[in-house]
Scaffold this motif. Structure first.
Motif, short mmCIF file in Angstrom:
data_model
loop_
_atom_site.label_atom_id
_atom_site.label_comp_id
_atom_site.label_asym_id
_atom_site.label_seq_id
_atom_site.Cartn_x
_atom_site.Cartn_y
_atom_site.Cartn_z
N THR A 135 34.11 42.24 32.73
CA THR A 135 33.86 41.10 33.48
C THR A 135 34.66 40.32 33.83
N GLU A 136 35.77 40.20 33.27
CA GLU A 136 37.34 39.66 33.52
C GLU A 136 38.09 40.80 33.37
N MET A 137 39.31 40.98 34.30
CA MET A 137 40.24 41.70 34.12
C MET A 137 41.32 41.22 34.65
N SER A 138 42.72 41.21 34.26
CA SER A 138 43.77 40.75 34.84
C SER A 138 45.14 41.43 34.37
N LYS A 139 46.24 41.30 35.07
CA LYS A 139 47.63 41.69 34.85
C LYS A 139 48.68 40.56 35.44
N GLY A 140 49.65 40.53 34.89
CA GLY A 140 50.89 39.64 35.49
C GLY A 140 50.39 38.16 35.28
N ASP A 141 51.30 37.20 35.66
CA ASP A 141 51.26 35.74 35.87
C ASP A 141 50.77 35.48 37.30
N LEU A 142 49.49 35.04 37.12
CA LEU A 142 48.94 34.78 38.48
C LEU A 142 49.61 33.54 39.17
N GLU A 143 49.35 32.47 38.53
CA GLU A 143 49.91 31.07 38.86
C GLU A 143 51.24 31.26 39.39
N ALA A 144 52.29 31.86 38.52
CA ALA A 144 53.56 32.07 39.12
C ALA A 144 53.87 32.96 40.16
N ARG B 52 51.93 39.75 46.18
CA ARG B 52 52.40 39.43 44.83
C ARG B 52 51.22 39.03 44.19
N ALA B 53 50.05 38.36 44.55
CA ALA B 53 49.06 37.76 43.58
C ALA B 53 47.86 38.16 44.43
N LEU B 54 46.80 38.36 43.56
CA LEU B 54 45.42 38.88 44.16
C LEU B 54 44.61 38.09 43.00
N ASP B 55 43.64 37.31 43.55
CA ASP B 55 42.80 36.45 42.48
C ASP B 55 41.42 36.61 43.29
N HIS B 56 40.35 37.06 42.61
CA HIS B 56 39.00 37.33 43.09
C HIS B 56 38.01 36.61 42.19
N GLN B 57 37.41 35.62 42.27
CA GLN B 57 36.38 34.92 41.43
C GLN B 57 35.01 35.15 42.01
N GLY B 58 34.21 35.51 41.41
CA GLY B 58 32.76 35.64 41.82
C GLY B 58 31.66 34.97 41.01
N GLU B 59 30.81 34.46 41.53
CA GLU B 59 29.83 33.76 40.85
C GLU B 59 28.37 34.16 41.50
N CYS B 60 27.32 34.39 40.68
CA CYS B 60 26.23 34.79 41.04
C CYS B 60 25.15 34.07 40.39
N LEU B 61 23.84 34.30 40.45
CA LEU B 61 22.84 33.65 39.67
C LEU B 61 22.03 34.92 39.07
N THR B 62 21.04 34.43 37.80
CA THR B 62 20.37 35.41 37.42
C THR B 62 19.11 34.48 36.79
N SER B 63 18.14 35.22 36.35
CA SER B 63 16.91 34.52 35.72
C SER B 63 17.19 33.87 34.36
N HIS C 296 47.06 40.07 39.15
CA HIS C 296 45.92 40.58 39.48
C HIS C 296 44.95 40.27 38.71
N HIS C 297 43.87 39.34 39.18
CA HIS C 297 42.76 38.74 38.23
C HIS C 297 41.65 38.69 38.97
N THR C 298 40.65 39.26 38.40
CA THR C 298 39.37 39.27 38.89
C THR C 298 38.28 39.01 37.70
N VAL C 299 37.23 38.20 38.39
CA VAL C 299 36.18 37.65 37.13
C VAL C 299 34.91 37.44 37.98
N ASN C 300 33.84 37.68 37.24
CA ASN C 300 32.41 37.68 37.44
C ASN C 300 31.97 36.62 36.61
N ARG C 301 31.20 35.63 37.11
CA ARG C 301 30.57 34.41 36.28
C ARG C 301 28.89 34.41 36.82
#
Length: 706
Positions: A159-168, A300-311, A333-338
């Motif tokens: 659901t969430e995957m990352s490596k490295g220091d994103l903000e830096a 240097r940095a990739l951040d992808h945050q996704g939100e969706c709905l469900t019942s 590299h950071h990706t997360v689905n909420r």
């Protein structure tokens, strides 16, 4: 003695264009779909759906309805047979909508509250519309938006995957893109509505249904009705489109319920309006993309945050943030689905789930980064081409995305493009071009197949595959012909009968790949048997296969199909209308089995991407919780006049670990298409559109604000 024809005498079938083997039956009407198969004493069921978004059923006033002409039963939570939802299917626990009429709770508008059964469909519909259902209404919430306070992180290791220091890395980047994108609720809307006919025959529940996997659906019905799996047979020979919507659905369960109660065949066909709440859809998404790069465009940095709905009663996650995990590397590299639970129907898989909306956000953001870096969008992507999986570190089985861009750019005339936005004009039309990458994972699952050498010299293939309009039946014919080294005319492929055994459903672009693997294995066994046989008996000689072991030995690699999308648009400065003038898609998607139907698949996906970019948008009324216009008058999609000449082609890209070289093509045609069009609109106007669809009013408003 009948044997296979020597290899030298047969031209290879795979890779040559063949018309659909069932084409004549379809265009002449001989092919029967689930709602057309005749049965004696057939009764018709019509679903009554809830009109409130949350609450409880106070009463179902069926007395007057039962007296109406032709009505034979009204099933509701007070009298319906009990079913079992306590099981785990191949995709986890079932959606509670598959246990309809079991209680008085209503979780959203469009929830089944009754089934009216009558002698004719007209009588059933009239009676269902006359049925009075009273509710105790509770407050509801159907509003989805970015940053919803109730968004949560679903369980699961990816659901969430990352490596490295994103903000830096963002802080150290010379160029940063930080933007929010959104896609609306979208619906499959296959040409053939969902339909099912159920009956009991010789102690077995037999159902003719329109679905993507007869064995999968049969197994779910066995769970739901507490039956032995062998007591259920599912047939789905012809399917008029699916796109992820045609799994097990409530109309099917209700048809089986009614057939059990009435001891006669019962058919339930959904209306177009009912499909908007009963058969799944693509969740709206809210996505934030942050990209940080050096001045030369290296990420240097990739951040992808996704939100969706469900019942509120079942979880489904539209994994839009997964898209970049295979495409682009970065030091961080950071990706997360909420996901947010709302009082709405449960979404489901829809063509290129995750990748379709995710590619719009990521490929649009990359175009914005290219602009800020002063780079050509293709050059930027080339500089960020990974050598291995960005997060896994695994090698790619093959990765020909740059070959797609190179050949696509040549054919599209990309080198002649003036990179400056808003400079090309024809009268009131501003012209622009855009591009985007595409990718979709290559999947495969164990399947079984049986191949029989018949006494008359033909061969019969039996496999529980599904042809949902893709041309799979024809592709499997070609694969079998080559595996047996005979002409395709000597092959008869029978599909979509659950009695043929376990096989993966049609979805995730893995159907033809998985089924072909099983057919090749069975054919190899059959050829060995034929070499030892002294003639073929009247019942034929049959070989069976199960590919579980072979597929389990696959080496660890990143497996994906890739593509490059190109689009040219014209934007009317007076009305805000966007017209797509031409599109080109170049794909690296494994060995192409049948170029004729494959090109149709690619083009169909690209048309859908155009529709996604400019037209499709389902809207909910916050007051009622239902759709504003659940029909084709209000839910707009691309019509013939909206679609230009579309060219789709491919580069050579066989999968070295697949017996035929197949990867899968059903999903990837839509991926990146909306982003290419949005990027072209920016190039035409100089204004970014980060929220789909790009409607004329949004174009005019953005033009005034620019």
């Amino acid at each position: 003695m009948t044997t296979t024809t020597p290899a030298a005498a047969v031209t290879k079938a795979v890779g040559t264009a063949h018309t659909r083997v069932e084409g004549v039956a379809k265009v002449t009407g001989a092919a029967r779909y689930a709602g057309e198969v005749p049965y004696p004493e057939l009764a018709h069921g019509w679903m009554a759906l809830s009109t409130v978004a949350r609450g409880r059923i106070r009463s179902v006033q069926d007395a007057r309805v039962l007296e109406m002409p032709g009505v034979v039963a009204v099933l509701h939570h007070g009298n319906a047979p009990r079913v079992d939802g306590n099981y785990a299917g191949p995709f986890g626990p079932p959606d509670p909508i598959l246990q309809p009429l079991q209680h008085d709770r209503v979780p959203y508008v469009g929830w089944p509250v009754a089934l009216v059964v009558a002698e004719t469909s007209e009588q059933a519909r009239e009676a269902a519309e006359a049925l009075v259902v009273e509710y105790d209404v509770e407050p509801h919430d159907v509003e989805f938006h970015a940053g919803h306070p109730d968004a949560y992180l679903p369980e699961g290791p990816t659901t969430e995957m990352s490596k490295g220091d994103l903000e830096a890395e963002l802080a150290a980047s010379a160029v940063v893109v930080d933007a929010e994108y959104s896609t609306p609720e979208e619906h499959h809307s296959p040409m053939e509505p969902h339909a099912a006919t159920a009956r009991w025959e010789d102690g077995r529940l037999e159902v003719v249904d329109s679905n993507q996997g007869s064995r999968f659906v049969a197994d779910e019905l066995a769970h739901i009705f507490s039956l032995d799996p062998g007591s259920v047979r599912l047939l789905s020979e012809h399917v008029g489109g699916a796109f992820g919507a045609k799994g097990t659905r409530p109309h099917l369960v209700l048809a089986a319920m009614a057939a059990t109660v009435l001891h006669r065949p019962v058919r339930v066909v959904t209306t177009r309006r009912q499909m908007f709440s009963l058969t799944g859809y693509r969740s709206p998404t809210a996505q934030r993309v942050r990209l940080g790069a050096d001045a030369d465009g290296r990420l240097r940095a990739l951040d992808h945050q996704g939100e969706c709905l469900t019942s509120t009663n079942h979880e489904f996650v539209e994994r839009s943030a997964d898209y970049g995990r295979s495409m682009y590397d970065a030091d961080a590299h950071h990706t997360v689905n909420r996901v947010v639970r709302l009082d709405v129907p449960t979404p489901t898989y829809m063509r290129a789930p995750g990748e379709a909306p995710g590619s719009f956000a990521m490929e649009s953001a990359l175009d914005e980064l290219a602009e800020k870096c002063g780079l050509d969008p293709i050059v930027l992507r080339t500089r960020n081409e990974p050598d291995a999986g960005p997060l896994s570190g695994l090698p790619f089985s093959s990765r020909n995305v740059l070959a797609c861009f190179e050949e696509g750019a040549r054919r599209f005339g990309w080198a002649d493009r003036d990179p400056r936005p808003g400079v090309r004009r024809e009268g009131r039309w501003l012209l622009g071009t855009g591009t985007a990458a595409a990718t979709f994972p290559v999947l495969v699952a164990p399947s079984t197949a049986a191949v029989t050498a018949e006494a008359d010299g033909t061969f019969t293939v039996r496999i529980t595959a599904a042809d949902v309009g893709t041309g799979a039946r024809t592709a499997l014919t070609l694969v079998a012909a080559d595996a047996l080294e005979v002409a395709p005319e000597r092959i008869r492929v029978r599909i979509a009968d659950s009695d043929f055994g376990q096989a993966i459903l049609a979805g995730g672009s893995m159907g033809t790949r998985s089924w072909s693997w099983a057919i090749v294995a069975a054919a190899a066994d059959l050829r060995e048997r034929l070499a030892l046989a002294d003639g073929i008996p009247p019942e034929g000689i049959t070989a069976r296969s199960n590919t579980a072991e072979a597929i389990g030995r696959l080496t660890s690699k990143e497996r994906y199909s890739f593509g490059a999308q190109f689009a040219e648009v014209a934007v009317d400065v007076t009305t805000g209308e966007v017209r797509v003038r031409r599109m080109l898609g170049m794909f690296a998607a494994g060995r192409i089995v049948n170029p004729l139907t494959a090109r149709s698949q690619f083009v169909g996906g690209m048309v859908w991407g155009l529709s996604m970019a400019l037209h499709e948008e389902a809207v909910r009324d916050r007051a009622t919780g239902g759709h504003v216009g659940a029909d084709f008058a209000s839910y707009h999609f691309a019509a013939n006049a909206d679609v230009p000449v579309i060219e789709a082609d491919w580069v050579d890209d066989p999968d070295p670990d697949d017996p035929v070289g197949i990867k899968g093509i059903g999903e990837i045609g839509i991926v990146g298409a909306a982003a290419a069009i949005a990027n072209a609109v920016w190039h035409a106007t100089g204004v970014r559109h980060r929220h789909l669809p790009i409607r004329p009013d949004r174009v005019l408003m953005a033009g005034r604000d620019a």
